[in-house]
Design an enzyme around this catalytic site. Sequence first.
Site, mmCIF file in Angstrom:
data_model
loop_
_atom_site.group_PDB
_atom_site.id
_atom_site.type_symbol
_atom_site.label_atom_id
_atom_site.label_comp_id
_atom_site.label_asym_id
_atom_site.label_seq_id
_atom_site.Cartn_x
_atom_site.Cartn_y
_atom_site.Cartn_z
ATOM 1 N N ARG A 84 16.021 3.250 -0.230
ATOM 2 C CA ARG A 84 15.047 4.338 -0.082
ATOM 3 C C ARG A 84 13.822 3.833 0.669
ATOM 4 O O ARG A 84 13.288 4.517 1.546
ATOM 5 C CB ARG A 84 14.661 4.915 -1.459
ATOM 6 C CG ARG A 84 13.933 6.249 -1.365
ATOM 7 C CD ARG A 84 12.457 6.105 -1.135
ATOM 8 N NE ARG A 84 11.881 5.267 -2.167
ATOM 9 C CZ ARG A 84 10.842 4.472 -1.975
ATOM 10 N NH1 ARG A 84 10.227 4.407 -0.803
ATOM 11 N NH2 ARG A 84 10.377 3.711 -2.962
ATOM 12 N N PHE A 123 6.616 -0.306 9.998
ATOM 13 C CA PHE A 123 5.216 0.127 10.026
ATOM 14 C C PHE A 123 4.320 -1.026 9.594
ATOM 15 O O PHE A 123 4.398 -1.485 8.449
ATOM 16 C CB PHE A 123 5.098 1.292 9.040
ATOM 17 C CG PHE A 123 3.759 1.957 8.956
ATOM 18 C CD1 PHE A 123 3.364 2.889 9.904
ATOM 19 C CD2 PHE A 123 2.906 1.685 7.886
ATOM 20 C CE1 PHE A 123 2.144 3.545 9.795
ATOM 21 C CE2 PHE A 123 1.684 2.334 7.767
ATOM 22 C CZ PHE A 123 1.303 3.267 8.723
ATOM 23 N N THR A 126 -0.775 -3.160 6.734
ATOM 24 C CA THR A 126 -1.407 -4.073 5.774
ATOM 25 C C THR A 126 -1.576 -5.486 6.344
ATOM 26 O O THR A 126 -0.699 -5.990 7.038
ATOM 27 C CB THR A 126 -0.562 -4.138 4.483
ATOM 28 O OG1 THR A 126 -0.391 -2.811 4.009
ATOM 29 C CG2 THR A 126 -1.214 -4.990 3.413
ATOM 30 N N SER A 158 7.677 -3.945 5.140
ATOM 31 C CA SER A 158 9.083 -3.684 4.830
ATOM 32 C C SER A 158 9.897 -3.719 6.121
ATOM 33 O O SER A 158 9.429 -3.238 7.160
ATOM 34 C CB SER A 158 9.242 -2.317 4.166
ATOM 35 O OG SER A 158 8.410 -2.238 3.038
ATOM 36 N N GLU A 363 1.667 2.394 -0.215
ATOM 37 C CA GLU A 363 1.333 3.731 0.309
ATOM 38 C C GLU A 363 0.249 4.418 -0.548
ATOM 39 O O GLU A 363 0.346 5.591 -0.889
ATOM 40 C CB GLU A 363 2.592 4.592 0.436
ATOM 41 C CG GLU A 363 3.642 3.878 1.287
ATOM 42 C CD GLU A 363 4.442 4.785 2.161
ATOM 43 O OE1 GLU A 363 3.976 5.887 2.468
ATOM 44 O OE2 GLU A 363 5.535 4.356 2.562
ATOM 45 N N ARG A 381 -14.027 15.639 -0.529
ATOM 46 C CA ARG A 381 -13.010 15.376 0.491
ATOM 47 C C ARG A 381 -12.396 16.701 0.900
ATOM 48 O O ARG A 381 -12.017 17.507 0.042
ATOM 49 C CB ARG A 381 -11.924 14.461 -0.105
ATOM 50 C CG ARG A 381 -10.769 14.164 0.824
ATOM 51 C CD ARG A 381 -9.709 13.380 0.085
ATOM 52 N NE ARG A 381 -10.038 11.987 -0.056
ATOM 53 C CZ ARG A 381 -9.594 11.018 0.772
ATOM 54 N NH1 ARG A 381 -8.814 11.327 1.786
ATOM 55 N NH2 ARG A 381 -9.916 9.766 0.577
HETATM 56 C C1 LIG Z 1 7.226 -4.129 -1.692
HETATM 57 C C2 LIG Z 1 6.080 -3.745 -0.816
HETATM 58 C C3 LIG Z 1 6.347 -3.204 0.439
HETATM 59 C C4 LIG Z 1 5.285 -2.865 1.296
HETATM 60 N N1 LIG Z 1 5.581 -2.377 2.550
HETATM 61 C C5 LIG Z 1 4.565 -2.153 3.430
HETATM 62 C C6 LIG Z 1 4.843 -1.737 4.782
HETATM 63 O O1 LIG Z 1 6.000 -1.517 5.160
HETATM 64 N N2 LIG Z 1 3.802 -1.606 5.635
HETATM 65 C C7 LIG Z 1 2.503 -1.843 5.270
HETATM 66 O O2 LIG Z 1 1.618 -1.690 6.111
HETATM 67 N N3 LIG Z 1 2.200 -2.223 3.987
HETATM 68 C C8 LIG Z 1 3.211 -2.386 3.068
HETATM 69 N N4 LIG Z 1 2.913 -2.803 1.779
HETATM 70 C C9 LIG Z 1 1.532 -3.096 1.423
HETATM 71 C C10 LIG Z 1 0.887 -2.036 0.554
HETATM 72 O O3 LIG Z 1 0.719 -0.828 1.249
HETATM 73 C C11 LIG Z 1 -0.431 -2.599 0.019
HETATM 74 O O4 LIG Z 1 -0.082 -3.613 -0.892
HETATM 75 C C12 LIG Z 1 -1.299 -1.552 -0.671
HETATM 76 O O5 LIG Z 1 -1.881 -0.710 0.303
HETATM 77 C C13 LIG Z 1 -2.411 -2.136 -1.544
HETATM 78 O O6 LIG Z 1 -3.132 -3.083 -0.840
HETATM 79 P P1 LIG Z 1 -3.398 -4.550 -1.480
HETATM 80 O O7 LIG Z 1 -2.085 -5.051 -1.961
HETATM 81 O O8 LIG Z 1 -4.115 -5.328 -0.462
HETATM 82 O O9 LIG Z 1 -4.300 -4.278 -2.727
HETATM 83 P P2 LIG Z 1 -5.917 -4.128 -2.719
HETATM 84 O O10 LIG Z 1 -6.307 -3.069 -1.764
HETATM 85 O O11 LIG Z 1 -6.511 -5.465 -2.558
HETATM 86 O O12 LIG Z 1 -6.167 -3.610 -4.198
HETATM 87 C C14 LIG Z 1 -6.176 -4.493 -5.341
HETATM 88 C C15 LIG Z 1 -6.501 -3.645 -6.566
HETATM 89 O O13 LIG Z 1 -7.809 -3.070 -6.438
HETATM 90 C C16 LIG Z 1 -7.727 -1.660 -6.557
HETATM 91 N N5 LIG Z 1 -8.684 -1.030 -5.645
HETATM 92 C C17 LIG Z 1 -8.872 -1.289 -4.331
HETATM 93 N N6 LIG Z 1 -9.837 -0.517 -3.828
HETATM 94 C C18 LIG Z 1 -10.284 0.265 -4.854
HETATM 95 C C19 LIG Z 1 -11.257 1.288 -4.976
HETATM 96 N N7 LIG Z 1 -11.985 1.714 -3.927
HETATM 97 N N8 LIG Z 1 -11.451 1.846 -6.196
HETATM 98 C C20 LIG Z 1 -10.699 1.466 -7.253
HETATM 99 N N9 LIG Z 1 -9.757 0.525 -7.201
HETATM 100 C C21 LIG Z 1 -9.541 -0.074 -6.018
HETATM 101 C C22 LIG Z 1 -6.308 -1.308 -6.150
HETATM 102 O O14 LIG Z 1 -5.909 -0.034 -6.657
HETATM 103 C C23 LIG Z 1 -5.543 -2.467 -6.767
HETATM 104 O O15 LIG Z 1 -5.341 -2.229 -8.124
HETATM 105 C C24 LIG Z 1 3.962 -3.078 0.882
HETATM 106 C C25 LIG Z 1 3.698 -3.599 -0.404
HETATM 107 C C26 LIG Z 1 4.732 -3.915 -1.246
HETATM 108 C C27 LIG Z 1 4.427 -4.466 -2.601
#
Ligand SMILES: Cc1cc2nc3c(=O)[nH]c(=O)nc-3n(C[C@H](O)[C@H](O)[C@H](O)COP(=O)(O)OP(=O)(O)OC[C@H]3O[C@@H](n4cnc5c(N)ncnc54)[C@H](O)[C@@H]3O)c2cc1C
Length: 395
Positions: A84, A123, A126, A158, A363, A381
Amino acid sequence: MNFDFSDEQVMLRKAVRSFVDHEIMPNIGEWDAKGHFDQQTLKKLAELGLMGVCIPESYGGSGMDYNSLAIVCEELERGDTAFRTAVSVHTGLNSMTLLQWATESQKQKYLIPQAKGEKIGAFGLTEPAAGSDVAALQTTATLDGNHYVLNGQKTWISLCDVADHFLVFAYTDKSKKHHGISCFIVERTYEGFSSKATKGKLGIRAGNTGELFFDGMKVPKENLLGAEGDGFKIAMSALDSGRFTVAAGACGQIMACLEASVEYCHERETFGKEIGKHQLVQQMIAKMEAGLHMSRLLVYRAGALKNKGVRNTRETSLAKWQACDFANQAADDAVQIHGAYGYSNEYPVERYLRNSKAPVIYEGTREIHTIMQAEYVLGYRKDKPLSHMLPAWKG
Ligand SMILES: Cc1cc2nc3c(=O)[nH]c(=O)nc-3n(C[C@H](O)[C@H](O)[C@H](O)COP(=O)(O)OP(=O)(O)OC[C@H]3O[C@@H](n4cnc5c(N)ncnc54)[C@H](O)[C@@H]3O)c2cc1C
């Protein structure tokens, strides 16, 4: 309002379910244990026309509506989150974004082979220091004659080792903050491109996730998607499509939890009766059932708006947030219902629990969607139609 699926959609669900039962279910335990992403299965999905289900036939797809994509995702994730996720990034995040934003010649070159499943799309948004905070990304793109030169790194991408094409986001003008981000169509074969899979993941072990590196990578000028500075808007609109597929998949995850739990409820006895006869176990089953139906209503409502060509960021965010939370809870309860057996890979529910965590993070994390929903309600918003909307389903 019409709550009925068309005959075509019923047939589609049946076909994907049968594919999952025969091609994925018998192998997924082994693939998950070995951390193997099975590319042959992806090829078979393409042969069935499932890699471009909602892309118009004129662009190589199956020409079905957006809710048909939801059906595909729901049924695929009943088998495993990995496939998926592959459809989510290939069709949701990449192909639908091309359909929405690409020029005719970009569509001819990239969308058609992707919709046919001949080429795979991914895509890259990140980065190590930029997840929820997209504007913190550090990858740069500098125009040099007929090319942009990209330098930087992406992480958690991914299909990093599998995809042929990537949508990559980079700063063309850092001083403009998020208005200075641009989006590029990148081919794996470009000099200066490399990728590396991430090991040691909690879940989606049968999937491929990892890093992308751009080392002075030259991207032809004509591969800019939209205009310079459109990148942030493109990324957010791509997420409207991707999140929809993630939400639909979460419904499949709940279905899988229910199926395994119901079977176990009838199989296991304690205190002289099936555990399904204990009310506290029934409560967990009832919560899964409620979560499944509430999630489906939110998902298919978002799909109906997409079919009409209406902006649906708010509805899609709500569907993604709620469905993924319900799925995570359902997987936790499924393990609980299985007791200690749920804690071993003798049963699939431990995989469901591990798999259900990433969709609560990617996402848009649970927290980001919570904030978005509150901001909509409080009036902080508001969405306007975009310069390029995802086209309505022509029927
Ligand atoms: C299996 C997997 C596949 C993925 N595939 C893709 C992909 O194909 N392409 C891609 O681009 N990315 C991908 N990602 C990345 C994913 O989109 C990011 O991990 C996600 O956007 C969160 O970013 P971060 O991990 O840097 O967490 P952070 O942004 O660092 O957040 C850390 C914590 O802080 C919290 N937080 C952050 N900002 C705030 C706020 N303003 N208020 C309250 N809480 C907050 C978050 O909710 C989280 O709990 C993938 C991730 C995983 C695990």
